[in-house]
Design a protein around this motif. Structure first.
Motif, PDB file in Angstrom:
ATOM      1  N   SER A 169      -3.910   9.165  -0.563  1.00 27.21           N
ATOM      2  CA  SER A 169      -3.792   7.700  -0.573  1.00 27.21           C
ATOM      3  C   SER A 169      -2.501   7.273  -1.268  1.00 27.21           C
ATOM      4  N   SER A 170      -2.121   7.969  -2.336  1.00 26.64           N
ATOM      5  CA  SER A 170      -0.868   7.649  -3.025  1.00 26.64           C
ATOM      6  C   SER A 170       0.330   7.891  -2.115  1.00 26.64           C
ATOM      7  N   LEU A 185      -6.884  11.304  -3.630  1.00 26.84           N
ATOM      8  CA  LEU A 185      -5.992  10.426  -4.374  1.00 26.84           C
ATOM      9  C   LEU A 185      -4.538  10.710  -4.027  1.00 26.84           C
ATOM     10  N   ARG A 201      -1.078   3.566  -1.032  1.00 23.35           N
ATOM     11  CA  ARG A 201      -2.326   2.807  -1.190  1.00 23.35           C
ATOM     12  C   ARG A 201      -2.966   3.157  -2.513  1.00 23.35           C
ATOM     13  N   LYS A 202      -3.661   2.194  -3.103  1.00 17.98           N
ATOM     14  CA  LYS A 202      -4.425   2.439  -4.316  1.00 17.98           C
ATOM     15  C   LYS A 202      -5.883   2.721  -3.986  1.00 17.98           C
ATOM     16  N   THR A 203      -6.289   2.348  -2.790  1.00 13.61           N
ATOM     17  CA  THR A 203      -7.675   2.518  -2.362  1.00 13.61           C
ATOM     18  C   THR A 203      -7.837   3.832  -1.614  1.00 13.61           C
ATOM     19  N   ILE A 204      -8.819   4.617  -2.035  1.00 12.58           N
ATOM     20  CA  ILE A 204      -9.153   5.849  -1.313  1.00 12.58           C
ATOM     21  C   ILE A 204     -10.133   5.479  -0.213  1.00 12.58           C
ATOM     22  N   ARG A 205      -9.816   5.881   0.984  1.00 14.41           N
ATOM     23  CA  ARG A 205     -10.655   5.577   2.149  1.00 14.41           C
ATOM     24  C   ARG A 205     -11.455   6.808   2.560  1.00 14.41           C
ATOM     25  N   ASP A 236      -9.444   9.575   3.889  1.00 24.21           N
ATOM     26  CA  ASP A 236      -8.796  10.385   2.855  1.00 24.21           C
ATOM     27  C   ASP A 236      -9.744  11.467   2.349  1.00 24.21           C
TER      28      ASP A 236
END
Length: 69
Positions: A48-49, A45, A53-57, A60
């Motif tokens: 991604s932050s 998190l 981005r709000k989506t964790i890939r 990540d």
């Protein structure tokens, strides 16, 4: 009690070579797996932050696991 089924954890332990697995052993590993997974998720998190981005890939998650080694 954890969210990870004990039967699944027992199967993982058996795939590592154990012949028999106690309920206590399955539960203990499940607790540790959830704690480690939560740590990885928190680190992912942050990554991604940092990238706005709000989506964790998946990348990540992999990077977070490498960081926590």
């Amino acid at each position: 009690m954890t969210g990870i089924p004990r039967a699944t954890v027992a199967r993982i332990i058996k795939s590592a070579g154990a012949e028999r697995v106690s309920k206590d052993a399955s539960e203990a590993l499940a607790v540790l797996m959830e704690e480690y997974a939560a740590s990885i998720a928190r680190e992912a998190l942050k990554l991604s932050s940092h990238s706005d981005r709000k989506t964790i890939r998946a990348a990540d998650i992999r990077m977070a696991a490498d960081i926590l080694k």
